[in-house]
Design a protein around this motif. Structure first.
Motif, PDB file in Angstrom:
ATOM      1  N   TYR A 202      63.495  68.317  16.218  1.00  0.00           N
ATOM      2  CA  TYR A 202      64.398  67.252  16.659  1.00  0.00           C
ATOM      3  C   TYR A 202      64.913  67.487  18.083  1.00  0.00           C
ATOM      4  O   TYR A 202      65.855  66.850  18.516  1.00  0.00           O
ATOM      5  CB  TYR A 202      65.548  67.103  15.670  1.00  0.00           C
ATOM      6  N   ILE A 203      64.282  68.417  18.777  1.00  0.00           N
ATOM      7  CA  ILE A 203      64.594  68.617  20.195  1.00  0.00           C
ATOM      8  C   ILE A 203      63.853  67.553  20.998  1.00  0.00           C
ATOM      9  O   ILE A 203      62.657  67.319  20.784  1.00  0.00           O
ATOM     10  CB  ILE A 203      64.178  70.024  20.655  1.00  0.00           C
ATOM     11  N   PRO A 204      64.508  66.875  21.933  1.00  0.00           N
ATOM     12  CA  PRO A 204      63.818  65.836  22.711  1.00  0.00           C
ATOM     13  C   PRO A 204      62.642  66.406  23.500  1.00  0.00           C
ATOM     14  O   PRO A 204      62.714  67.524  24.023  1.00  0.00           O
ATOM     15  CB  PRO A 204      64.915  65.318  23.656  1.00  0.00           C
ATOM     16  N   VAL A 205      61.579  65.639  23.575  1.00  0.00           N
ATOM     17  CA  VAL A 205      60.411  66.054  24.342  1.00  0.00           C
ATOM     18  C   VAL A 205      60.774  66.250  25.807  1.00  0.00           C
ATOM     19  O   VAL A 205      60.220  67.121  26.493  1.00  0.00           O
ATOM     20  CB  VAL A 205      59.286  65.003  24.196  1.00  0.00           C
ATOM     21  N   ALA A 206      61.729  65.476  26.306  1.00  0.00           N
ATOM     22  CA  ALA A 206      62.155  65.612  27.700  1.00  0.00           C
ATOM     23  C   ALA A 206      62.672  67.015  27.990  1.00  0.00           C
ATOM     24  O   ALA A 206      62.491  67.537  29.105  1.00  0.00           O
ATOM     25  CB  ALA A 206      63.239  64.580  28.015  1.00  0.00           C
ATOM     26  N   ALA A 207      63.318  67.645  27.019  1.00  0.00           N
ATOM     27  CA  ALA A 207      63.808  69.013  27.215  1.00  0.00           C
ATOM     28  C   ALA A 207      62.652  69.978  27.398  1.00  0.00           C
ATOM     29  O   ALA A 207      62.692  70.880  28.259  1.00  0.00           O
ATOM     30  CB  ALA A 207      64.665  69.430  26.015  1.00  0.00           C
ATOM     31  N   TYR A 208      61.599  69.805  26.593  1.00  0.00           N
ATOM     32  CA  TYR A 208      60.416  70.654  26.734  1.00  0.00           C
ATOM     33  C   TYR A 208      59.748  70.433  28.088  1.00  0.00           C
ATOM     34  O   TYR A 208      59.338  71.385  28.759  1.00  0.00           O
ATOM     35  CB  TYR A 208      59.413  70.358  25.621  1.00  0.00           C
ATOM     36  N   VAL A 209      59.618  69.167  28.487  1.00  0.00           N
ATOM     37  CA  VAL A 209      58.949  68.860  29.753  1.00  0.00           C
ATOM     38  C   VAL A 209      59.718  69.467  30.922  1.00  0.00           C
ATOM     39  O   VAL A 209      59.123  70.054  31.839  1.00  0.00           O
ATOM     40  CB  VAL A 209      58.806  67.331  29.930  1.00  0.00           C
ATOM     41  N   ALA A 210      61.045  69.360  30.901  1.00  0.00           N
ATOM     42  CA  ALA A 210      61.858  69.942  31.972  1.00  0.00           C
ATOM     43  C   ALA A 210      61.679  71.457  32.033  1.00  0.00           C
ATOM     44  O   ALA A 210      61.555  72.040  33.117  1.00  0.00           O
ATOM     45  CB  ALA A 210      63.327  69.589  31.758  1.00  0.00           C
ATOM     46  N   SER A 211      61.651  72.093  30.870  1.00  0.00           N
ATOM     47  CA  SER A 211      61.452  73.551  30.829  1.00  0.00           C
ATOM     48  C   SER A 211      60.062  73.929  31.319  1.00  0.00           C
ATOM     49  O   SER A 211      59.896  74.940  32.015  1.00  0.00           O
ATOM     50  CB  SER A 211      61.674  74.073  29.409  1.00  0.00           C
ATOM     51  N   MET A 212      59.059  73.115  30.972  1.00  0.00           N
ATOM     52  CA  MET A 212      57.705  73.402  31.434  1.00  0.00           C
ATOM     53  C   MET A 212      57.589  73.203  32.943  1.00  0.00           C
ATOM     54  O   MET A 212      56.813  73.900  33.608  1.00  0.00           O
ATOM     55  CB  MET A 212      56.699  72.522  30.704  1.00  0.00           C
ATOM     56  N   LEU A 213      58.343  72.267  33.505  1.00  0.00           N
ATOM     57  CA  LEU A 213      58.358  72.137  34.961  1.00  0.00           C
ATOM     58  C   LEU A 213      58.900  73.403  35.603  1.00  0.00           C
ATOM     59  O   LEU A 213      58.435  73.826  36.673  1.00  0.00           O
ATOM     60  CB  LEU A 213      59.211  70.931  35.375  1.00  0.00           C
ATOM     61  N   ASN A 214      59.863  74.019  34.960  1.00  0.00           N
ATOM     62  CA  ASN A 214      60.378  75.300  35.450  1.00  0.00           C
ATOM     63  C   ASN A 214      59.299  76.375  35.374  1.00  0.00           C
ATOM     64  O   ASN A 214      59.155  77.200  36.290  1.00  0.00           O
ATOM     65  CB  ASN A 214      61.593  75.715  34.618  1.00  0.00           C
ATOM     66  N   VAL A 215      58.523  76.372  34.291  1.00  0.00           N
ATOM     67  CA  VAL A 215      57.409  77.311  34.173  1.00  0.00           C
ATOM     68  C   VAL A 215      56.394  77.075  35.292  1.00  0.00           C
ATOM     69  O   VAL A 215      55.879  78.011  35.906  1.00  0.00           O
ATOM     70  CB  VAL A 215      56.730  77.170  32.791  1.00  0.00           C
ATOM     71  N   ILE A 216      56.104  75.804  35.565  1.00  0.00           N
ATOM     72  CA  ILE A 216      55.141  75.452  36.612  1.00  0.00           C
ATOM     73  C   ILE A 216      55.618  75.954  37.972  1.00  0.00           C
ATOM     74  O   ILE A 216      54.839  76.498  38.762  1.00  0.00           O
ATOM     75  CB  ILE A 216      54.917  73.930  36.635  1.00  0.00           C
ATOM     76  N   VAL A 217      56.914  75.775  38.251  1.00  0.00           N
ATOM     77  CA  VAL A 217      57.471  76.219  39.532  1.00  0.00           C
ATOM     78  C   VAL A 217      57.298  77.723  39.699  1.00  0.00           C
ATOM     79  O   VAL A 217      56.971  78.212  40.794  1.00  0.00           O
ATOM     80  CB  VAL A 217      58.966  75.832  39.625  1.00  0.00           C
ATOM     81  N   HIS A 218      57.489  78.481  38.622  1.00  0.00           N
ATOM     82  CA  HIS A 218      57.361  79.935  38.706  1.00  0.00           C
ATOM     83  C   HIS A 218      55.907  80.387  38.698  1.00  0.00           C
ATOM     84  O   HIS A 218      55.611  81.515  39.105  1.00  0.00           O
ATOM     85  CB  HIS A 218      58.112  80.595  37.543  1.00  0.00           C
ATOM     86  N   THR A 219      55.002  79.555  38.224  1.00  0.00           N
ATOM     87  CA  THR A 219      53.586  79.928  38.181  1.00  0.00           C
ATOM     88  C   THR A 219      52.904  79.664  39.516  1.00  0.00           C
ATOM     89  O   THR A 219      52.061  80.455  39.964  1.00  0.00           O
ATOM     90  CB  THR A 219      52.868  79.141  37.068  1.00  0.00           C
ATOM     91  N   MET A 220      53.248  78.565  40.160  1.00  0.00           N
ATOM     92  CA  MET A 220      52.606  78.175  41.408  1.00  0.00           C
ATOM     93  C   MET A 220      52.938  79.163  42.533  1.00  0.00           C
ATOM     94  O   MET A 220      54.082  79.579  42.683  1.00  0.00           O
ATOM     95  CB  MET A 220      53.055  76.766  41.795  1.00  0.00           C
ATOM     96  N   HIS A 221      51.920  79.537  43.305  1.00  0.00           N
ATOM     97  CA  HIS A 221      52.122  80.351  44.506  1.00  0.00           C
ATOM     98  C   HIS A 221      52.403  79.403  45.671  1.00  0.00           C
ATOM     99  O   HIS A 221      51.494  78.972  46.381  1.00  0.00           O
ATOM    100  CB  HIS A 221      50.878  81.198  44.794  1.00  0.00           C
ATOM    101  N   TRP A 222      53.669  79.084  45.867  1.00  0.00           N
ATOM    102  CA  TRP A 222      54.014  78.112  46.901  1.00  0.00           C
ATOM    103  C   TRP A 222      53.697  78.626  48.295  1.00  0.00           C
ATOM    104  O   TRP A 222      53.357  77.838  49.188  1.00  0.00           O
ATOM    105  CB  TRP A 222      55.500  77.750  46.782  1.00  0.00           C
ATOM    106  N   ASP A 223      53.798  79.926  48.504  1.00  0.00           N
ATOM    107  CA  ASP A 223      53.477  80.473  49.822  1.00  0.00           C
ATOM    108  C   ASP A 223      52.028  80.200  50.200  1.00  0.00           C
ATOM    109  O   ASP A 223      51.710  80.044  51.380  1.00  0.00           O
ATOM    110  CB  ASP A 223      53.732  81.982  49.844  1.00  0.00           C
TER     111      ASP A 223
END
Length: 627
Positions: free
Chosen positions: A420-441
């Protein structure tokens, strides 16, 4: 006064040992004295607090130690719980793309995760079902059936265990840094594309299993891009707006909470905040967004060997079965090995430590094999979850163990806790995972590498790398997204080796000096002599020019290294060509490493004259030495 206090402390300690029921709080300090010995408090991830510095001395002592253990391991436990919730979402995301039952993906996640966390060679690693594995499983399940998928996963596990047993982890020596960067960026992009499907209307059913795809290739081309290239109908505009607002709220929490405190994982707080917003604000206003239960019904499934499970009819283990699964099994094993070892390399860099690559390969392989037997569909180390876990101080085996343990608990009856956790919460958390995975440099580096020097100077960009490295990163990303990770690593590594070979072959140099009074010409060779430099080397000795050289020819090899058979053949061919032209040819200053290599083929050099290094300056005579 101090002496009296010390005596009082010793008396209290003696009473503790005599009564065997009380406890001394000083033993829980960072450093204390027990029986005259200095002891240290166990660190995070350890369980020795129940027997160190002394054994449990009673119920009160037990609960005290338990409370301290939870306090010491707070970050490890919270990061593990957060990773478990996100792993459920990630497994469902890739199950949607692959068209398989998410229950099987979650089954794989906790089986592989538990075994790899206990047996693997990198503490803090989060393992489970990944998108890189999904592209292989999807094709095999559609072309055959799930029974063959289980066989492929078992065989992949055996391959990985053999890889670890024979200590093949050193293969990472030939995987260059641009390939690792391209891998991380490709996984981040793949995760981003997988989140797009949650903004679309989904009908998660495994209806395509057993339907032949019409292609003999081991993967479906561009499957990772299907949420964008072949999208389902989008959600209604109101739901999209509300869901987008919740994702934005959660993502802001993930970005800014760590600047205030790291006591609690920001992703966990994000899920809590978005859930409160959904049920306290959005729904009372008459709107709603999807929760996890709307997308997938997580069934309570207990592990059972597929050979005993009545749901499956396992084909016999014979050559025909092997021929159907071996290509997919090799691909799964290669993907799992590369993803796990490259994740290990990135974590090593972050933590200034060194994991055991061979043990990690074996642990992942054992988990893979057990997963196949118990009805799982494979997996590997999950780079995004691992990086987020390590950056939040979840660097012990405990955090890596807690994550799959909670997935197992969810699978065995606790699914309502997350459904019963909103999917939007998962998507927001996964965006955080994406930010930490990407080598922005790497983005800045690639942009700088593709710019002309004048523009870089104007913008003061001083972060350029060679354009070949930029090309390898882009090729790695494209190959991962359109094909699969194993093929991408092979392409990236081969391109790197080819470009390195090409560049190294251009470093060969030959300087010519003529001494007419001695009727002598000296060629000084500089640089590596191997198959990649043979052609430039030969071009530096034109046939007509060598015919016009003086009679005595000295070839100085002091600053060159002969690396392979091609280099030796090039030297021997040059020698024979000069001899046929009537020259007196000598080689001098052979390096020790080149000499050792050439001595192994001494038959080749029987008629070739070499000079000792100390005798080169003797003008009246060149002493011959046979190798």
């Amino acid at each position: 006064m101090q002496h009296a206090e010390a005596e009082h402390a010793m008396e209290g300690q003696q009473e503790m040992h005599d009564d065997n029921v009380d406890y001394d709080p000083s033993m829980y300090t960072e450093e204390g004295m027990v029986d005259g010995e200095i002891v240290e408090m166990p660190g995070p991830g350890e369980i020795t607090c129940y027997c160190h510095p002394t054994h449990v001395l009673g119920a009160k002592d037990f609960f005290t130690r338990t409370g301290l253990w939870f306090l010491i391991n707070k970050e490890q436990l919270l990061n593990g719980i957060t990773a478990s919730i996100l792993q459920c979402h990630e497994a469902i995301a890739f199950a949607i793309i692959a068209g398989i039952d998410p229950t099987l993906c979650l089954q794989s996640t906790w089986i592989i995760g538990i075994i790899a966390s206990l047996v693997g060679g990198r503490p803090g690693t989060i393992s489970g079902f990944s998108g890189a594995i999904a592209v292989i499983i999807s094709k095999l399940s559609k072309d055959t059936s799930m029974e063959y998928v289980f066989y492929a996963v078992m065989l992949a596990g055996i391959i990985q265990m053999v890889f670890g047993i024979f200590k093949c982890g050193k293969i990472m020596r030939v995987v260059p840094y641009p390939v690792i960067v391209g891998f991380a960026n490709a996984i981040a992009i793949m995760l981003a594309f997988s989140q797009v499907s949650f903004f679309q209307i989904q009908h998660l059913k495994s209806t395509e299993v057993g339907e032949y795809t019409g292609s003999d290739f081991h993967v479906e081309i561009g499957l990772s891009l299907s949420p964008v290239m072949n999208p389902h109908p989008w959600l209604g505009s109101e739901q999209l707006i509300v869901m987008g607002a919740e994702v934005g709220l959660g993502f802001i929490v993930c970005l800014f909470l760590p600047k205030l405190t790291r006591a609690v994982p920001s992703s966990l707080v994000c899920i809590i905040v978005v859930t409160i917003a959904e049920y306290a604000i959005v729904r009372p206003l008459g709107y709603s967004t999807n929760v996890l239960k709307n997308l997938a019904d997580i069934k309570g499934v207990y592990p059972m060997p597929v050979f005993l499970d009545t749901k499956y009819t396992m084909p016999p283990i014979n050559l025909d079965t092997l021929l159907k699964v071996y290509v997919s099994a090799i691909s799964i094993a290669a993907i799992s090995i590369f993803e796990s070892l490259m994740s290990l390399s990135i974590v090593d860099e972050l933590t200034d430590s060194r994991g055991n690559r061979n043990r990690e390969a074996f642990g992942q392989g054992l988990g893979q094999f057990v997963s196949g037997i118990l009805g799982g569909v494979g997996g590997s180390a999950v780079i995004g979850q691992t990086l987020l876990n390590v950056k939040n101080q979840g660097y012990t085996r405990l955090s890596g163990f807690v994550a799959p343990l909670f997935v197992m608990i969810i699978m065995m009856g606790a699914a309502p806790a997350i459904e019963y956790i909103p999917v939007a919460a998962y998507v927001a958390s996964m965006l955080n995972v994406i930010v930490h995975t990407m080598h922005w440099d790497s983005m800045v580096v690639m942009i700088a590498g593709l710019m002309p020097q004048a523009m870089r100077n104007k913008l003061n960009l001083r972060r350029k790398v060679s354009r070949s490295d930029c090309f390898i990163i882009l090729a790695m990303i494209a190959a991962t997204l359109f094909l699969d990770l194993a093929t991408a690593v092979a392409i990236g590594t081969c391109l790197s080796l080819l470009m390195y070979t090409w560049d190294s072959g251009l470093h060969i140099r030959v300087e010519r000096e003529v001494t007419e009074e001695e009727d002598l010409v000296t060629y000084t060779v500089t640089g590596p002599l191997f198959f990649g430099s043979v052609l430039p080397f030969n071009e530096m000795f034109p046939i007509m020019a060598t015919h016009e050289d003086p009679t005595n020819v000295m070839i100085v090899l002091e600053e060159t290294e002969v690396f392979d058979w091609s280099g030796m053949v090039a030297l021997k061919s040059l020698h024979d060509r000069l001899i046929r032209s009537g020259k007196n040819v000598k080689f001098s200053y052979i390096t020790q490493s080149s000499k050792r290599l050439m001595e192994k083929s001494s038959k080749m050099w029987e008629d070739v004259h070499f000079m000792n290094a100390e005798e080169v300056d003797i003008e009246d005579e060149m002493i011959e030495e046979r190798v």
